[in-house]
Design an enzyme around this catalytic site. Structure first.
Site, PDB file in Angstrom:
ATOM      1  N   SER A 189     -34.482  29.605 -11.301  1.00 12.88           N
ATOM      2  CA  SER A 189     -32.810  30.227 -11.163  1.00 12.88           C
ATOM      3  C   SER A 189     -31.758  29.021 -12.085  1.00 12.88           C
ATOM      4  O   SER A 189     -31.400  28.308 -10.899  1.00 12.88           O
ATOM      5  CB  SER A 189     -32.322  30.592  -9.698  1.00 12.88           C
ATOM      6  OG  SER A 189     -30.998  31.000 -10.444  1.00 12.88           O
TER       7      SER A 189
ATOM      8  N   ARG B  19     -27.699  45.449 -21.807  1.00 14.93           N
ATOM      9  CA  ARG B  19     -29.142  44.576 -21.963  1.00 14.93           C
ATOM     10  C   ARG B  19     -30.004  45.685 -22.469  1.00 14.93           C
ATOM     11  O   ARG B  19     -30.685  45.909 -23.441  1.00 14.93           O
ATOM     12  CB  ARG B  19     -30.178  43.504 -21.740  1.00 14.93           C
ATOM     13  CG  ARG B  19     -29.563  42.360 -21.929  1.00 14.93           C
ATOM     14  CD  ARG B  19     -29.985  40.965 -21.407  1.00 14.93           C
ATOM     15  NE  ARG B  19     -28.866  39.877 -21.152  1.00 14.93           N
ATOM     16  CZ  ARG B  19     -28.127  38.964 -21.870  1.00 14.93           C
ATOM     17  NH1 ARG B  19     -28.026  39.852 -23.099  1.00 14.93           N
ATOM     18  NH2 ARG B  19     -27.468  38.101 -21.293  1.00 14.93           N
TER      19      ARG B  19
ATOM     20  N   LYS C 195     -31.465  41.758 -11.118  1.00 11.74           N
ATOM     21  CA  LYS C 195     -30.313  41.408 -12.520  1.00 11.74           C
ATOM     22  C   LYS C 195     -29.354  42.816 -12.839  1.00 11.74           C
ATOM     23  O   LYS C 195     -29.231  42.895 -11.001  1.00 11.74           O
ATOM     24  CB  LYS C 195     -31.216  41.142 -14.327  1.00 11.74           C
ATOM     25  CG  LYS C 195     -32.156  40.675 -14.316  1.00 11.74           C
ATOM     26  CD  LYS C 195     -31.375  38.528 -14.417  1.00 11.74           C
ATOM     27  CE  LYS C 195     -32.445  37.653 -14.280  1.00 11.74           C
ATOM     28  NZ  LYS C 195     -31.967  36.626 -14.233  1.00 11.74           N
TER      29      LYS C 195
ATOM     30  N   LYS D 158     -23.978  33.174 -24.152  1.00 12.38           N
ATOM     31  CA  LYS D 158     -22.388  33.785 -22.552  1.00 12.38           C
ATOM     32  C   LYS D 158     -22.448  31.920 -21.934  1.00 12.38           C
ATOM     33  O   LYS D 158     -21.871  32.081 -21.124  1.00 12.38           O
ATOM     34  CB  LYS D 158     -23.122  35.063 -22.420  1.00 12.38           C
ATOM     35  CG  LYS D 158     -22.516  35.188 -20.774  1.00 12.38           C
ATOM     36  CD  LYS D 158     -22.666  36.852 -20.635  1.00 12.38           C
ATOM     37  CE  LYS D 158     -23.613  37.651 -20.681  1.00 12.38           C
ATOM     38  NZ  LYS D 158     -24.447  36.712 -18.926  1.00 12.38           N
TER      39      LYS D 158
ATOM     40  N   ASP E 162     -33.938  36.725 -20.011  1.00 15.26           N
ATOM     41  CA  ASP E 162     -32.502  38.055 -19.872  1.00 15.26           C
ATOM     42  C   ASP E 162     -33.716  38.880 -21.835  1.00 15.26           C
ATOM     43  O   ASP E 162     -32.639  39.940 -21.876  1.00 15.26           O
ATOM     44  CB  ASP E 162     -31.447  37.571 -20.748  1.00 15.26           C
ATOM     45  CG  ASP E 162     -31.232  36.380 -19.404  1.00 15.26           C
ATOM     46  OD1 ASP E 162     -31.009  36.797 -17.884  1.00 15.26           O
ATOM     47  OD2 ASP E 162     -29.767  35.714 -19.407  1.00 15.26           O
TER      48      ASP E 162
ATOM     49  N   ARG F 199     -34.216  46.087 -13.803  1.00 19.11           N
ATOM     50  CA  ARG F 199     -34.922  46.164 -15.497  1.00 19.11           C
ATOM     51  C   ARG F 199     -36.298  46.264 -15.513  1.00 19.11           C
ATOM     52  O   ARG F 199     -36.714  46.783 -16.905  1.00 19.11           O
ATOM     53  CB  ARG F 199     -34.553  44.684 -15.827  1.00 19.11           C
ATOM     54  CG  ARG F 199     -33.232  45.075 -16.237  1.00 19.11           C
ATOM     55  CD  ARG F 199     -32.971  43.373 -17.023  1.00 19.11           C
ATOM     56  NE  ARG F 199     -31.727  43.099 -17.185  1.00 19.11           N
ATOM     57  CZ  ARG F 199     -30.513  42.220 -17.845  1.00 19.11           C
ATOM     58  NH1 ARG F 199     -30.841  41.591 -18.384  1.00 19.11           N
ATOM     59  NH2 ARG F 199     -29.503  42.598 -18.131  1.00 19.11           N
TER      60      ARG F 199
ATOM     61  N   ARG G 205     -20.037  28.245 -19.126  1.00 22.34           N
ATOM     62  CA  ARG G 205     -19.617  26.656 -18.817  1.00 22.34           C
ATOM     63  C   ARG G 205     -18.163  25.892 -19.795  1.00 22.34           C
ATOM     64  O   ARG G 205     -17.876  25.379 -19.293  1.00 22.34           O
ATOM     65  CB  ARG G 205     -20.972  25.718 -18.611  1.00 22.34           C
ATOM     66  CG  ARG G 205     -22.065  26.779 -18.138  1.00 22.34           C
ATOM     67  CD  ARG G 205     -23.199  25.896 -18.425  1.00 22.34           C
ATOM     68  NE  ARG G 205     -24.756  26.685 -17.371  1.00 22.34           N
ATOM     69  CZ  ARG G 205     -25.415  27.732 -17.522  1.00 22.34           C
ATOM     70  NH1 ARG G 205     -24.428  28.981 -17.431  1.00 22.34           N
ATOM     71  NH2 ARG G 205     -25.986  27.935 -16.625  1.00 22.34           N
TER      72      ARG G 205
HETATM   73  C1  S3P Z   1     -27.672  31.996 -16.118  1.00 21.98           C
HETATM   74  C2  S3P Z   1     -29.129  31.811 -16.143  1.00 21.98           C
HETATM   75  C3  S3P Z   1     -29.752  33.260 -15.608  1.00 21.98           C
HETATM   76  C4  S3P Z   1     -29.777  34.405 -17.065  1.00 21.98           C
HETATM   77  C5  S3P Z   1     -28.607  35.100 -16.751  1.00 21.98           C
HETATM   78  C6  S3P Z   1     -27.118  33.376 -17.021  1.00 21.98           C
HETATM   79  C7  S3P Z   1     -26.928  31.113 -16.299  1.00 21.98           C
HETATM   80  O1  S3P Z   1     -29.896  33.829 -14.978  1.00 21.98           O
HETATM   81  O2  S3P Z   1     -30.335  35.754 -15.971  1.00 21.98           O
HETATM   82  O3  S3P Z   1     -28.170  36.434 -17.722  1.00 21.98           O
HETATM   83  O4  S3P Z   1     -25.924  31.279 -17.254  1.00 21.98           O
HETATM   84  O5  S3P Z   1     -27.088  30.410 -16.019  1.00 21.98           O
HETATM   85  P1  S3P Z   1     -31.121  33.218 -13.538  1.00 21.98           P
HETATM   86  O6  S3P Z   1     -30.191  31.882 -13.024  1.00 21.98           O
HETATM   87  O7  S3P Z   1     -30.487  33.947 -11.922  1.00 21.98           O
HETATM   88  O8  S3P Z   1     -32.146  33.429 -13.731  1.00 21.98           O
END
Ligand code: S3P
Length: 436
Positions: free
Chosen positions: A171, A391, A346, A25, A319, A350, A30
């Site tokens: 993050s 999830r 999230k 994903k 995740d 969770r 991206r």
């Molecule tokens: C993601 C970063 C994560 C993840 C999300 C996808 C990404 O989030 O939980 O499902 O694609 O950069 P955070 O950056 O908020 O931790």
């Protein structure tokens, strides 16, 4: 409103065979974003055709980007260049996707036009100040609704300038948002992370010919460059593979191979944690695809034991915790998670939702402010509310492999955001699942 989807999963079964779960994903989002902003035609294979990625694609289409597909994971994007987007006629709907909203905020902050980002009920409760504040410090004008929540209103035509930002939370979404805004900023944009997070943005920017410097925890780029179109092979999503890693580990007699899974070191917390718990995982045929490490993963059933989860693994498995909590429920002894407050913001809280569900299935689970303590035990059957969290829904579906009775999981529609075809694939592997 579409009809609610509930899963009904019979107890028992085992997971066997060879399967490939849908595309990653994070990389799929991206691919669409960078492909749209590049000069030339980007060809993507293995794209996740989940609703979250389709929201991102829809946003670019409404800003004048032409794309063919997706069809069986193939997408052709005709990039318009960093300055080629057109003003959308309406608010851009990011659906359930926090990644789409936060990363798009960085891109839109650099445009000449005004824009608005909206989302569904779950996304509308998620924190956005983590991106609006640093974007503001770069000179952008990003307004949130009350208490820092969506919608985001982004004023165009602002001159962005460089920033040297120390992220308060680990993050990848915040890091990526700022790097995308940095493409439009004057000077050097730098982001320092408190702990390593997924580095797909950095890898993919380089794949699109954009120089990105990494020095320890600090990533930086110079604004004003160009992105050049390229071809992208999206690996299978380790976050989706996780349900099978856990399911096969807990179900006696299981032996399954998950093909072409992305095993980027910033994503393999789940493998490290399951191995510490005694899981029988083998990485076969390690190779590279499109700048990302991939492997086939063989999983066989094992007797898991409870552990104290190392905090440095938390961002690398962020995740995967709903599924890991199911593994902990089936392990011998106690599993303790700390340092995971992020799980509370999230798609659902969770920690709270999993604790509630596990307790309902007869497992001793105690919430803490930044984690959970789970005592392995005997899972009973019962009815679980997923709170619309994809999830959580898939994790409780896998729990049925070891439950004493059937498990019904309510409100599973959002599984389509990340794992279209979950029921069919899980049933093919041996899960006794159907929907209402
Ligand atoms: C993601 C970063 C994560 C993840 C999300 C996808 C990404 O989030 O939980 O499902 O694609 O950069 P955070 O950056 O908020 O931790």
């Amino acid at each position: 409103m579409s009809k609610p989807v509930d899963y009904i999963v019979q107890p028992g079964g085992k997971l066997t065979g060879r399967i490939r779960v849908p595309g990653d994903k994070s990389i799929s989002h991206r691919s669409v974003m960078l492909g749209a902003l590049a000069e030339g035609t980007t060809r993507v294979t293995g794209l996740l055709e989940g609703e979250d990625v389709l929201s991102t694609l829809g946003a670019f289409r409404s800003m004048g980007v032409r794309a063919e597909g997706p069809d069986h994971g193939k997408l052709v994007i005709h990039g318009v260049g960093l300055r080629g987007l057109k003003a959308p006629k309406q608010a851009l709907d990011m659906g359930n996707s926090g990644t789409a909203m936060r990363l798009m905020a960085g891109i839109l902050a650099g445009q000449a036009f005004d824009s608005e980002l909206v989302g569904d009920a779950s996304l509308s409760k998620r924190p956005m100040k983590r991106v609006s504040d640093p974007l503001g410090a770069m000179g952008a004008a990003v307004a949130t609704a009350a208490v820092g929540r969506p919608p985001l209103r982004i004023a165009g035509g602002r001159k962005l300038h460089e920033i040297d930002y120390q992220m308060p939370v680990a993050s990848a979404q915040v890091k990526s948002c700022l790097l995308f805004a940095g493409l439009y900023a004057e000077g050097e944009t730098s982001v320092t992370e408190p702990a390593p997070t997924r580095d797909h943005t950095e890898r993919m920017l380089r794949g699109f010919g954009y120089a990105v410097k990494t020095a320890g925890a600090r990533v930086s780029l110079q604004g004003g460059g160009r992105l050049k179109a390229c071809d992208i092979d999206v690996p299978a999503d380790i976050s989706s593979a996780t349900f099978f890693l856990v399911g096969a580990s807990i179900a006696p007699g299981s032996d399954i191979v998950l093909e072409h899974v992305g095993v980027n070191p910033t994503r393999i917390g789940v493998i490290n944690i399951l191995k510490l718990m005694g899981a029988n995982l083998e990485l076969l045929n390690p190779r590279e695809a499109g700048g990302e490490p991939v492997a086939d993963i063989r999983v066989r059933a094992a007797n898991l034991r409870g552990i104290r989860i190392p905090e440095d693994q938390v961002p690398l498995a962020i995740d995967e915790f709903p599924a890991l909590f199911v593994a902990a429920a089936c392990a011998q002894g106690e599993t303790v998670l700390t340092g995971a407050h992020e799980l509370r913001v999230k798609e659902s809280d969770r920690i709270a939702v999993m604790a509630q569900g596990l307790k309902h299935l007869g497992i001793a689970a105690r919430e803490t402010p930044d984690g959970i303590v789970i005592q392995g035990g005997r899972l009973q059957g019962g009815e679980i509310d997923s709170h619309g969290d994809h999830r959580i829904a898939m994790s409780f579906a896998m729990a049925a492999l070891r439950a004493a009775g059937p498990i019904t999981v309510r409100d599973c529609k959002n599984v389509d955001t990340s794992f279209p075809g979950f029921i069919e694939l899980a049933a093919r592997a041996g899960l006794l699942i159907r929907h209402n």
